[in-house]
Design a protein around this motif. Sequence first.
Motif, PDB file in Angstrom:
ATOM      1  N   LEU A 130     -29.476  39.630 -29.158  1.00 33.30           N
ATOM      2  CA  LEU A 130     -29.684  38.738 -30.303  1.00 33.30           C
ATOM      3  C   LEU A 130     -28.402  38.642 -31.130  1.00 33.30           C
ATOM      4  O   LEU A 130     -27.996  37.545 -31.531  1.00 33.30           O
ATOM      5  CB  LEU A 130     -30.852  39.232 -31.163  1.00 33.30           C
ATOM      6  N   ALA A 131     -27.764  39.772 -31.377  1.00 31.57           N
ATOM      7  CA  ALA A 131     -26.511  39.772 -32.132  1.00 31.57           C
ATOM      8  C   ALA A 131     -25.438  38.971 -31.399  1.00 31.57           C
ATOM      9  O   ALA A 131     -24.693  38.204 -32.025  1.00 31.57           O
ATOM     10  CB  ALA A 131     -26.040  41.208 -32.376  1.00 31.57           C
ATOM     11  N   ASP A 132     -25.360  39.130 -30.089  1.00 26.83           N
ATOM     12  CA  ASP A 132     -24.366  38.396 -29.306  1.00 26.83           C
ATOM     13  C   ASP A 132     -24.613  36.886 -29.355  1.00 26.83           C
ATOM     14  O   ASP A 132     -23.668  36.098 -29.451  1.00 26.83           O
ATOM     15  CB  ASP A 132     -24.365  38.868 -27.850  1.00 26.83           C
ATOM     16  N   ALA A 192     -34.310  29.485 -38.984  1.00 23.22           N
ATOM     17  CA  ALA A 192     -34.695  28.155 -39.493  1.00 23.22           C
ATOM     18  C   ALA A 192     -33.476  27.394 -40.033  1.00 23.22           C
ATOM     19  O   ALA A 192     -33.331  26.186 -39.797  1.00 23.22           O
ATOM     20  CB  ALA A 192     -35.766  28.291 -40.567  1.00 23.22           C
ATOM     21  N   LEU A 193     -32.606  28.089 -40.757  1.00 24.07           N
ATOM     22  CA  LEU A 193     -31.406  27.442 -41.298  1.00 24.07           C
ATOM     23  C   LEU A 193     -30.457  26.984 -40.181  1.00 24.07           C
ATOM     24  O   LEU A 193     -29.872  25.898 -40.262  1.00 24.07           O
ATOM     25  CB  LEU A 193     -30.671  28.385 -42.252  1.00 24.07           C
ATOM     26  N   ILE A 194     -30.310  27.808 -39.158  1.00 25.54           N
ATOM     27  CA  ILE A 194     -29.450  27.447 -38.026  1.00 25.54           C
ATOM     28  C   ILE A 194     -30.020  26.224 -37.310  1.00 25.54           C
ATOM     29  O   ILE A 194     -29.282  25.288 -36.968  1.00 25.54           O
ATOM     30  CB  ILE A 194     -29.281  28.637 -37.068  1.00 25.54           C
ATOM     31  N   GLU A 195     -31.326  26.212 -37.089  1.00 24.22           N
ATOM     32  CA  GLU A 195     -31.958  25.061 -36.433  1.00 24.22           C
ATOM     33  C   GLU A 195     -31.793  23.792 -37.270  1.00 24.22           C
ATOM     34  O   GLU A 195     -31.495  22.724 -36.729  1.00 24.22           O
ATOM     35  CB  GLU A 195     -33.435  25.344 -36.178  1.00 24.22           C
ATOM     36  N   ALA A 196     -31.981  23.913 -38.581  1.00 22.57           N
ATOM     37  CA  ALA A 196     -31.822  22.754 -39.458  1.00 22.57           C
ATOM     38  C   ALA A 196     -30.377  22.259 -39.444  1.00 22.57           C
ATOM     39  O   ALA A 196     -30.121  21.046 -39.431  1.00 22.57           O
ATOM     40  CB  ALA A 196     -32.249  23.111 -40.881  1.00 22.57           C
ATOM     41  N   ALA A 197     -29.431  23.186 -39.435  1.00 22.16           N
ATOM     42  CA  ALA A 197     -28.024  22.807 -39.390  1.00 22.16           C
ATOM     43  C   ALA A 197     -27.702  22.070 -38.090  1.00 22.16           C
ATOM     44  O   ALA A 197     -26.933  21.107 -38.084  1.00 22.16           O
ATOM     45  CB  ALA A 197     -27.143  24.046 -39.541  1.00 22.16           C
ATOM     46  N   MET A 198     -28.310  22.514 -36.994  1.00 22.22           N
ATOM     47  CA  MET A 198     -28.081  21.841 -35.713  1.00 22.22           C
ATOM     48  C   MET A 198     -28.641  20.428 -35.753  1.00 22.22           C
ATOM     49  O   MET A 198     -27.996  19.485 -35.283  1.00 22.22           O
ATOM     50  CB  MET A 198     -28.718  22.646 -34.573  1.00 22.22           C
ATOM     51  N   ILE A 225     -23.039  31.543 -31.716  1.00 17.70           N
ATOM     52  CA  ILE A 225     -23.318  30.386 -32.576  1.00 17.70           C
ATOM     53  C   ILE A 225     -22.337  30.360 -33.747  1.00 17.70           C
ATOM     54  O   ILE A 225     -21.765  29.313 -34.076  1.00 17.70           O
ATOM     55  CB  ILE A 225     -24.780  30.419 -33.066  1.00 17.70           C
ATOM     56  N   GLU A 226     -22.110  31.520 -34.357  1.00 15.67           N
ATOM     57  CA  GLU A 226     -21.163  31.610 -35.475  1.00 15.67           C
ATOM     58  C   GLU A 226     -19.757  31.184 -35.037  1.00 15.67           C
ATOM     59  O   GLU A 226     -19.077  30.426 -35.741  1.00 15.67           O
ATOM     60  CB  GLU A 226     -21.132  33.036 -36.017  1.00 15.67           C
ATOM     61  N   THR A 227     -19.324  31.663 -33.881  1.00 13.69           N
ATOM     62  CA  THR A 227     -17.981  31.342 -33.383  1.00 13.69           C
ATOM     63  C   THR A 227     -17.837  29.852 -33.117  1.00 13.69           C
ATOM     64  O   THR A 227     -16.832  29.235 -33.503  1.00 13.69           O
ATOM     65  CB  THR A 227     -17.686  32.153 -32.102  1.00 13.69           C
ATOM     66  N   ILE A 228     -18.839  29.270 -32.481  1.00 11.08           N
ATOM     67  CA  ILE A 228     -18.798  27.824 -32.221  1.00 11.08           C
ATOM     68  C   ILE A 228     -18.739  27.059 -33.539  1.00 11.08           C
ATOM     69  O   ILE A 228     -17.945  26.120 -33.694  1.00 11.08           O
ATOM     70  CB  ILE A 228     -20.014  27.380 -31.380  1.00 11.08           C
ATOM     71  N   SER A 256     -28.909  18.505 -38.214  1.00  8.44           N
ATOM     72  CA  SER A 256     -28.048  17.644 -39.029  1.00  8.44           C
ATOM     73  C   SER A 256     -26.584  17.689 -38.587  1.00  8.44           C
ATOM     74  O   SER A 256     -25.723  17.097 -39.249  1.00  8.44           O
ATOM     75  CB  SER A 256     -28.172  18.018 -40.504  1.00  8.44           C
ATOM     76  N   LEU A 257     -26.315  18.393 -37.467  1.00 13.97           N
ATOM     77  CA  LEU A 257     -24.959  18.540 -36.927  1.00 13.97           C
ATOM     78  C   LEU A 257     -23.980  19.064 -37.978  1.00 13.97           C
ATOM     79  O   LEU A 257     -22.836  18.625 -38.066  1.00 13.97           O
ATOM     80  CB  LEU A 257     -24.461  17.219 -36.328  1.00 13.97           C
ATOM     81  N   ASN A 258     -24.447  20.044 -38.755  1.00 17.08           N
ATOM     82  CA  ASN A 258     -23.663  20.603 -39.849  1.00 17.08           C
ATOM     83  C   ASN A 258     -23.184  22.005 -39.468  1.00 17.08           C
ATOM     84  O   ASN A 258     -23.883  22.996 -39.690  1.00 17.08           O
ATOM     85  CB  ASN A 258     -24.527  20.634 -41.113  1.00 17.08           C
ATOM     86  N   ALA A 259     -21.989  22.091 -38.919  1.00 19.05           N
ATOM     87  CA  ALA A 259     -21.439  23.377 -38.484  1.00 19.05           C
ATOM     88  C   ALA A 259     -21.277  24.346 -39.652  1.00 19.05           C
ATOM     89  O   ALA A 259     -21.528  25.548 -39.508  1.00 19.05           O
ATOM     90  CB  ALA A 259     -20.099  23.165 -37.782  1.00 19.05           C
ATOM     91  N   ALA A 260     -20.884  23.845 -40.802  1.00 12.88           N
ATOM     92  CA  ALA A 260     -20.673  24.724 -41.960  1.00 12.88           C
ATOM     93  C   ALA A 260     -21.956  25.445 -42.354  1.00 12.88           C
ATOM     94  O   ALA A 260     -21.923  26.621 -42.741  1.00 12.88           O
ATOM     95  CB  ALA A 260     -20.139  23.911 -43.137  1.00 12.88           C
ATOM     96  N   ALA A 261     -23.080  24.770 -42.224  1.00 13.85           N
ATOM     97  CA  ALA A 261     -24.356  25.370 -42.604  1.00 13.85           C
ATOM     98  C   ALA A 261     -24.844  26.407 -41.597  1.00 13.85           C
ATOM     99  O   ALA A 261     -25.794  27.140 -41.874  1.00 13.85           O
ATOM    100  CB  ALA A 261     -25.409  24.283 -42.789  1.00 13.85           C
ATOM    101  N   MET A 262     -24.219  26.483 -40.446  1.00 16.63           N
ATOM    102  CA  MET A 262     -24.597  27.476 -39.424  1.00 16.63           C
ATOM    103  C   MET A 262     -23.913  28.820 -39.628  1.00 16.63           C
ATOM    104  O   MET A 262     -24.432  29.851 -39.212  1.00 16.63           O
ATOM    105  CB  MET A 262     -24.201  26.988 -38.024  1.00 16.63           C
ATOM    106  N   VAL A 263     -22.746  28.829 -40.224  1.00 12.03           N
ATOM    107  CA  VAL A 263     -21.903  30.015 -40.240  1.00 12.03           C
ATOM    108  C   VAL A 263     -22.562  31.203 -40.923  1.00 12.03           C
ATOM    109  O   VAL A 263     -22.687  32.281 -40.328  1.00 12.03           O
ATOM    110  CB  VAL A 263     -20.530  29.705 -40.886  1.00 12.03           C
ATOM    111  N   ILE A 264     -23.001  31.062 -42.150  1.00 12.23           N
ATOM    112  CA  ILE A 264     -23.534  32.208 -42.895  1.00 12.23           C
ATOM    113  C   ILE A 264     -24.836  32.729 -42.289  1.00 12.23           C
ATOM    114  O   ILE A 264     -24.963  33.942 -42.082  1.00 12.23           O
ATOM    115  CB  ILE A 264     -23.678  31.884 -44.398  1.00 12.23           C
ATOM    116  N   PRO A 265     -25.824  31.882 -41.960  1.00  6.82           N
ATOM    117  CA  PRO A 265     -27.035  32.453 -41.366  1.00  6.82           C
ATOM    118  C   PRO A 265     -26.782  33.106 -40.005  1.00  6.82           C
ATOM    119  O   PRO A 265     -27.390  34.133 -39.676  1.00  6.82           O
ATOM    120  CB  PRO A 265     -28.006  31.280 -41.261  1.00  6.82           C
ATOM    121  N   ALA A 266     -25.874  32.553 -39.213  1.00  9.07           N
ATOM    122  CA  ALA A 266     -25.558  33.175 -37.919  1.00  9.07           C
ATOM    123  C   ALA A 266     -24.860  34.508 -38.132  1.00  9.07           C
ATOM    124  O   ALA A 266     -25.153  35.493 -37.445  1.00  9.07           O
ATOM    125  CB  ALA A 266     -24.692  32.237 -37.079  1.00  9.07           C
ATOM    126  N   HIS A 267     -23.960  34.560 -39.091  1.00 10.60           N
ATOM    127  CA  HIS A 267     -23.248  35.806 -39.413  1.00 10.60           C
ATOM    128  C   HIS A 267     -24.229  36.874 -39.916  1.00 10.60           C
ATOM    129  O   HIS A 267     -24.166  38.028 -39.497  1.00 10.60           O
ATOM    130  CB  HIS A 267     -22.168  35.526 -40.462  1.00 10.60           C
TER     131      HIS A 267
END
Length: 145
Positions: free
Chosen positions: A74-76, A41-47, A81-84, A49-60
Amino acid sequence: MSFEGSTLVDWPAFSQARAELGAGFVRILGYFREDGVKSVALIEAAMRSLNAAAMVIPAHTLKGEARQFGAEPLADLAEAIETIARDCLEMQDTPEEALEHIVNLRPLFDQTLTLLEREANPIIARKPAAGGFGRRAVPTGFGED
């Protein structure tokens, strides 16, 4: 993105995690469910709002927890997503490149979680369909009553 059940989970890794975690395995799988639902949910919300910073921790987080249970695809995907997202932070860019990965994330998470939970609780998932001890088989054709 669709995977066969046999390719979603590295079953030897799953079995090893189950053995190592012992009695806490089901509880920790429950945490994976809770954390995974939140992370997706956090990754989708970050997308949105186009907020890359908000994607890093939930993807990690999702990447690490998925690997713990042998959920390599799933891990890959979470790692991609984290790398991008990290690259976007370095380049001060927006994460549109992650969109296709994120669209595939929820269905892959749901399919994987279903398999993990089914394997963790085999009694519920493996009830005989018909017949078996104490059950009368349903007639399927002429002369089978």
